[in-house]
Write an enzyme that holds these catalytic residues in place. Structure first.
Site, PDB file in Angstrom:
ATOM      1  N   ARG A  88     -10.557  -8.812   8.162  1.00 40.05           N
ATOM      2  CA  ARG A  88     -10.721  -7.734   7.152  1.00 40.05           C
ATOM      3  C   ARG A  88     -10.513  -6.442   7.814  1.00 40.05           C
ATOM      4  O   ARG A  88      -9.629  -5.544   6.812  1.00 40.05           O
ATOM      5  CB  ARG A  88     -12.223  -7.809   6.810  1.00 40.05           C
ATOM      6  N   MET A 112     -10.146  -6.823  -6.321  1.00 36.57           N
ATOM      7  CA  MET A 112     -11.075  -7.699  -6.050  1.00 36.57           C
ATOM      8  C   MET A 112     -11.233  -8.144  -4.929  1.00 36.57           C
ATOM      9  O   MET A 112     -11.666  -9.336  -4.602  1.00 36.57           O
ATOM     10  CB  MET A 112     -10.584  -9.016  -6.804  1.00 36.57           C
ATOM     11  N   VAL A 139     -13.589  -7.104  -1.269  1.00 32.23           N
ATOM     12  CA  VAL A 139     -14.740  -6.458  -0.780  1.00 32.23           C
ATOM     13  C   VAL A 139     -14.383  -5.407   0.501  1.00 32.23           C
ATOM     14  O   VAL A 139     -13.653  -5.871   1.334  1.00 32.23           O
ATOM     15  CB  VAL A 139     -15.852  -7.295  -0.442  1.00 32.23           C
ATOM     16  N   HIS A 193     -17.076  -1.901 -13.065  1.00 32.99           N
ATOM     17  CA  HIS A 193     -17.856  -3.255 -12.866  1.00 32.99           C
ATOM     18  C   HIS A 193     -18.100  -3.776 -14.334  1.00 32.99           C
ATOM     19  O   HIS A 193     -18.686  -2.992 -15.063  1.00 32.99           O
ATOM     20  CB  HIS A 193     -19.115  -3.269 -11.929  1.00 32.99           C
ATOM     21  N   ASN A 203     -15.778   2.953  -8.864  1.00 32.63           N
ATOM     22  CA  ASN A 203     -15.373   1.448  -9.264  1.00 32.63           C
ATOM     23  C   ASN A 203     -15.861   1.205 -10.497  1.00 32.63           C
ATOM     24  O   ASN A 203     -16.855   1.792 -11.031  1.00 32.63           O
ATOM     25  CB  ASN A 203     -16.192   0.635  -8.291  1.00 32.63           C
TER      26      ASN A 203
HETATM   27  C1  GAR Z   1     -12.211  -5.694 -15.313  1.00 39.14           C
HETATM   28  O1  GAR Z   1     -12.908  -6.104 -16.430  1.00 39.14           O
HETATM   29  C2  GAR Z   1     -12.802  -5.027 -14.258  1.00 39.14           C
HETATM   30  O2  GAR Z   1     -14.245  -4.442 -14.851  1.00 39.14           O
HETATM   31  C3  GAR Z   1     -13.113  -6.119 -13.396  1.00 39.14           C
HETATM   32  O3  GAR Z   1     -11.851  -6.801 -13.183  1.00 39.14           O
HETATM   33  C4  GAR Z   1     -11.237  -6.675 -14.611  1.00 39.14           C
HETATM   34  C5  GAR Z   1      -9.875  -6.132 -14.249  1.00 39.14           C
HETATM   35  O4  GAR Z   1      -9.015  -6.134 -15.267  1.00 39.14           O
HETATM   36  N1  GAR Z   1     -13.634  -5.663 -12.319  1.00 39.14           N
HETATM   37  C6  GAR Z   1     -14.784  -6.538 -11.135  1.00 39.14           C
HETATM   38  O5  GAR Z   1     -15.001  -7.422 -11.639  1.00 39.14           O
HETATM   39  C7  GAR Z   1     -14.796  -5.735  -9.919  1.00 39.14           C
HETATM   40  N2  GAR Z   1     -15.890  -6.577  -9.328  1.00 39.14           N
HETATM   41  P1  GAR Z   1      -7.707  -5.164 -15.336  1.00 39.14           P
HETATM   42  O6  GAR Z   1      -6.903  -5.434 -14.073  1.00 39.14           O
HETATM   43  O7  GAR Z   1      -7.072  -5.547 -16.593  1.00 39.14           O
HETATM   44  O8  GAR Z   1      -8.195  -3.516 -15.304  1.00 39.14           O
END
Ligand code: GAR
Length: 197
Positions: free
Chosen positions: A66, A91, A93, A110, A108
């Site tokens: 990482r 996505m 960490v 979430h 961020n």
């Molecule tokens: C979104 O729903 C965001 O909240 C989530 O991934 C999606 C990305 O969509 N994020 C997470 O789950 C972070 N842990 P996008 O690429 O269309 O913005």
């Protein structure tokens, strides 16, 4: 002079597009870089189409190393000299060391009403718990996953026959409203928690 915002993505980048489109006119910030851990992320071409520099650092060749991945990720990020780093569906960490480089200026989004449902499968978990409300949260990123100070939340109802997909489809448009609104407030130096319904 405008603040510079780097946006980190892993996938379709719809939140990135909402953020980038909001940074116009009298907005105090402008996008300086869209960076992905996946060279195939469709958000990269969306960024380029909007005239935003876009780059990818594939995490896969680094395996479990990482720190080496983050060294490589840090290079284009530091070159872009961001004032604010916005994780938008990123996505991977991040280690505490990486986060510390942007302390107090990394955000961020979430897809849950934090502190509920940190991590993955948030919508399935909200439905399984019988929650009547779900939503999304924008927070400051700290060393602990999905745990930093909350800057904004938006709520939607959970309907009786919701599936994770139908709930996600109700939450996502709220993400697209909430994240730009919070980014603008942060860029203007505002404090407090924004609540959208
Ligand atoms: C979104 O729903 C965001 O909240 C989530 O991934 C999606 C990305 O969509 N994020 C997470 O789950 C972070 N842990 P996008 O690429 O269309 O913005």
């Amino acid at each position: 002079m405008s603040l510079r915002v780097a946006i980190l993505i892993s996938g379709s980048g719809s939140n990135m597009v909402a953020l980038a489109q909001s940074m116009q006119g009298d907005h105090p910030a402008r996008p300086c870089l869209v960076l992905s851990n996946d060279p195939a992320a469709t958000g990269l071409s969306k960024a380029r189409a909007m005239g935003i520099p876009a780059a990818a650092v594939d995490h896969r060749p680094f395996g479990r190393d990482r720190a080496a991945f983050e060294d490589a990720l840090m290079r284009p990020l530091l070159e872009a000299q961001p004032d604010i780093v916005a994780l938008a569906g990123f996505m991977r960490v991040l280690t505490p060391e990486f986060v510390a480089r942007f302390e107090g200026r990394m955000l961020n989004i979430h897809p849950s009403l934090l502190p509920k449902y940190k991590g993955l499968n948030t919508h399935a978990r909200a439905i399984a718990a019988g929650d009547s409300e779900a939503g999304c949260t924008v927070h400051e990123v700290t060393a602990a996953l999905d745990d930093g100070p909350i800057l904004g939340q938006a709520r939607v109802p959970v309907l009786p026959d919701d599936t994770p997909d139908t709930l996600a489809a109700r939450v996502l448009p709220m993400e697209h409203r909430l994240y730009p609104a919070v980014l603008r407030r942060v860029a203007m130096g505002a404090r407090g928690i924004l609540t959208l319904r």
